[in-house]
Design a protein around this motif. Sequence first.
Motif, PDB file in Angstrom:
ATOM      1  N   LEU A  42       0.836  -1.207   0.000  1.00 47.66           N
ATOM      2  CA  LEU A  42       0.000   0.000   0.000  1.00 47.66           C
ATOM      3  C   LEU A  42       0.863   1.247   0.000  1.00 47.66           C
ATOM      4  O   LEU A  42       0.593   2.210  -0.743  1.00 47.66           O
ATOM      5  CB  LEU A  42      -0.911  -0.017   1.233  1.00 47.66           C
ATOM      6  N   ASN A  43       1.935   1.219   0.768  1.00 47.83           N
ATOM      7  CA  ASN A  43       2.827   2.387   0.852  1.00 47.83           C
ATOM      8  C   ASN A  43       3.568   2.593  -0.466  1.00 47.83           C
ATOM      9  O   ASN A  43       3.746   3.741  -0.917  1.00 47.83           O
ATOM     10  CB  ASN A  43       3.819   2.175   1.994  1.00 47.83           C
ATOM     11  N   ALA A  44       3.982   1.479  -1.111  1.00 49.55           N
ATOM     12  CA  ALA A  44       4.728   1.583  -2.379  1.00 49.55           C
ATOM     13  C   ALA A  44       3.852   2.125  -3.505  1.00 49.55           C
ATOM     14  O   ALA A  44       4.333   2.792  -4.419  1.00 49.55           O
ATOM     15  CB  ALA A  44       5.283   0.212  -2.754  1.00 49.55           C
ATOM     16  N   SER A  45       2.532   1.868  -3.435  1.00 49.85           N
ATOM     17  CA  SER A  45       1.622   2.338  -4.481  1.00 49.85           C
ATOM     18  C   SER A  45       1.121   3.758  -4.216  1.00 49.85           C
ATOM     19  O   SER A  45       0.257   4.242  -4.954  1.00 49.85           O
ATOM     20  CB  SER A  45       0.435   1.383  -4.588  1.00 49.85           C
ATOM     21  N   GLY A  46       1.662   4.390  -3.196  1.00 50.12           N
ATOM     22  CA  GLY A  46       1.283   5.769  -2.902  1.00 50.12           C
ATOM     23  C   GLY A  46       0.113   5.899  -1.952  1.00 50.12           C
ATOM     24  O   GLY A  46      -0.364   7.004  -1.688  1.00 50.12           O
ATOM     25  N   GLY A  47      -0.366   4.782  -1.446  1.00 49.57           N
ATOM     26  CA  GLY A  47      -1.473   4.832  -0.490  1.00 49.57           C
ATOM     27  C   GLY A  47      -0.991   5.221   0.909  1.00 49.57           C
ATOM     28  O   GLY A  47       0.209   5.298   1.189  1.00 49.57           O
ATOM     29  N   THR A  48      -1.940   5.464   1.790  1.00 49.82           N
ATOM     30  CA  THR A  48      -1.631   5.862   3.169  1.00 49.82           C
ATOM     31  C   THR A  48      -1.928   4.708   4.128  1.00 49.82           C
ATOM     32  O   THR A  48      -3.049   4.183   4.153  1.00 49.82           O
ATOM     33  CB  THR A  48      -2.463   7.089   3.590  1.00 49.82           C
ATOM     34  N   VAL A  49      -0.900   4.330   4.869  1.00 46.96           N
ATOM     35  CA  VAL A  49      -1.075   3.271   5.886  1.00 46.96           C
ATOM     36  C   VAL A  49      -1.764   3.888   7.099  1.00 46.96           C
ATOM     37  O   VAL A  49      -1.308   4.887   7.646  1.00 46.96           O
ATOM     38  CB  VAL A  49       0.281   2.658   6.283  1.00 46.96           C
ATOM     39  N   SER A  50      -2.892   3.296   7.534  1.00 47.85           N
ATOM     40  CA  SER A  50      -3.671   3.871   8.630  1.00 47.85           C
ATOM     41  C   SER A  50      -2.906   3.812   9.950  1.00 47.85           C
ATOM     42  O   SER A  50      -2.003   2.982  10.153  1.00 47.85           O
ATOM     43  CB  SER A  50      -4.999   3.123   8.782  1.00 47.85           C
ATOM     44  N   GLU A  51      -3.273   4.690  10.837  1.00 42.92           N
ATOM     45  CA  GLU A  51      -2.651   4.733  12.162  1.00 42.92           C
ATOM     46  C   GLU A  51      -2.939   3.446  12.924  1.00 42.92           C
ATOM     47  O   GLU A  51      -2.093   2.958  13.699  1.00 42.92           O
ATOM     48  CB  GLU A  51      -3.193   5.938  12.947  1.00 42.92           C
ATOM     49  N   GLN A  52      -4.101   2.884  12.700  1.00 37.48           N
ATOM     50  CA  GLN A  52      -4.447   1.636  13.388  1.00 37.48           C
ATOM     51  C   GLN A  52      -3.513   0.506  12.957  1.00 37.48           C
ATOM     52  O   GLN A  52      -3.042  -0.279  13.792  1.00 37.48           O
ATOM     53  CB  GLN A  52      -5.903   1.262  13.086  1.00 37.48           C
ATOM     54  N   THR A  53      -3.221   0.432  11.632  1.00 45.47           N
ATOM     55  CA  THR A  53      -2.312  -0.605  11.129  1.00 45.47           C
ATOM     56  C   THR A  53      -0.914  -0.410  11.699  1.00 45.47           C
ATOM     57  O   THR A  53      -0.245  -1.380  12.088  1.00 45.47           O
ATOM     58  CB  THR A  53      -2.260  -0.565   9.594  1.00 45.47           C
ATOM     59  N   ARG A  54      -0.446   0.830  11.731  1.00 39.40           N
ATOM     60  CA  ARG A  54       0.871   1.103  12.327  1.00 39.40           C
ATOM     61  C   ARG A  54       0.926   0.633  13.780  1.00 39.40           C
ATOM     62  O   ARG A  54       1.909   0.012  14.217  1.00 39.40           O
ATOM     63  CB  ARG A  54       1.171   2.604  12.275  1.00 39.40           C
ATOM     64  N   SER A  55      -0.129   0.959  14.542  1.00 39.16           N
ATOM     65  CA  SER A  55      -0.156   0.596  15.964  1.00 39.16           C
ATOM     66  C   SER A  55      -0.146  -0.911  16.148  1.00 39.16           C
ATOM     67  O   SER A  55       0.544  -1.448  17.035  1.00 39.16           O
ATOM     68  CB  SER A  55      -1.388   1.203  16.641  1.00 39.16           C
ATOM     69  N   GLU A  56      -0.920  -1.630  15.304  1.00 36.47           N
ATOM     70  CA  GLU A  56      -0.970  -3.092  15.404  1.00 36.47           C
ATOM     71  C   GLU A  56       0.397  -3.704  15.116  1.00 36.47           C
ATOM     72  O   GLU A  56       0.858  -4.604  15.837  1.00 36.47           O
ATOM     73  CB  GLU A  56      -2.005  -3.641  14.430  1.00 36.47           C
TER      74      GLU A  56
END
Length: 489
Positions: A444-458
């Motif tokens: 998702l990050n490589a395609s220019g998308g935004t990784v959600s804060e919830q995913t980062r926290s997990e």
Amino acid sequence: MDTKAEYRKQVSNMGKKEFTFLKMQEYGFWPSHLPTPYERQQNESAEDFENRKKLLEEFETLSETIANACQEKAEIEKKLSHLNKQFQATWDYEKIRSAVAQEIMKESLARRAEKKAERERQKQLKTEAWNQRKAETILFIGKGYSNLLAKKETNVQRLQQNEMPVIETDRALAHFLQIEYRTLRYLTYHRDVVTFDNYFRFEIPKKSGGMRQIAAPKTQLKAAQRKILDQILQKAKISDHSHGFIKERSVLTGAKVHRTSPDLLINIDLENFFPTITFARVRGLYQSFGYSGYIASLLAMICTYCERMPLEIKGETKYIKTSDRILPQGSPASPMITNIICQTMDKRIYCLCQKLGITYTRYADDMSFSYSGDPDAFAIGGFLNSIRKIIEAEGFHMKQEKTHVLRKNNRQYITGIVINNEAIGVPKKWVKILKASIHNAQKLNASGGTVSEQTRSEITGKIAWLKSVNAERYQKIIDQGTEFLKTLT
């Protein structure tokens, strides 16, 4: 010499009273061998004076009694005279008896009214005294929970030995909890029906399926429970075999007590663990510390709750009691209360396990037993029966469907920690899920998308958990996740 003149002279010289008694003696009215009252008075001793004084007092009392009797007699005669005058013309005895009966009845009713007024006055005084006592101290905390409020004896020595605060009155308890006295009265009173619930109630899914009921106290009550935990419960002795909700202990310390890859691992769950611990058991716990039945009751009210269901009545939501008061799963004080109450059970189970060469640990309601030896020579059924007897004797129950006997060829785990290998770890499925989360986030990050804060926290939380369990074993996935998280900052 003239007799009258002689008498006047003698009276002048002797005094009138002395002269009179002299003549009484001459004419035989007073015995000559007895002293006159005035001679006796002049020569009387202190004892004679007290006797004379006592006789005079008795005479005055008797005189007053006679005077009262005479007055009462005069009133009766006056009343009889009035009746005689009223009926002397006809002498109608029936009329006289009727009048007398009416008079007696009138007096009787007056006496009854006077006695009733006095009873009402005494009742009012008692009510006022009761209201005064209710305003000054807590006398009732709810039906079924107030039976030990009269027990005010505090074991100060035991509290001091336990290094716990000495609390002997309800006002001292309010001061200790840093709340107003009226707030303490509110928090310690049980109501079957309330319009405001002191708990947030919600459900969370269990790993084994189904939902777990959670009751989390609201701010004011939670602060009071936290104070009790920090200043009282944390100072109590706990079992060495308990690893749940204790400082410097965790699921990891509990798993590390056992040898890896034991020949047998038995996991047992206790059924309805928190609800099994009732108000009476919590109150008894505080009494064992040294607190009086009165203070123990108030502390137990703060640390327990009853399950409720919402019900709309005339357009207003009410919360109706559906259980007796039990230990809430969500209170900061509840886990430590369970650990203290389970001390005796832990000790009895440990003594049994020590004889059989078994290692025992408990994390809340999860009990684990590991055995290294010939599994065929180990009587599993007899052991489980002995454990069940101890558990039930301590007021708990085994959850039969959650009792698992795991051999080396099974995945052996203790509270989520796998102990099959030489070093402890986590389930492979758990690691696969983390790898998939990192991979998807990278795409998702490589395609220019935004990784959600919830995913980062997990991802952050799971990496931290792998580090604490076995950083060396999971170093590759830990490094991969850490490097990816750096690219997001």
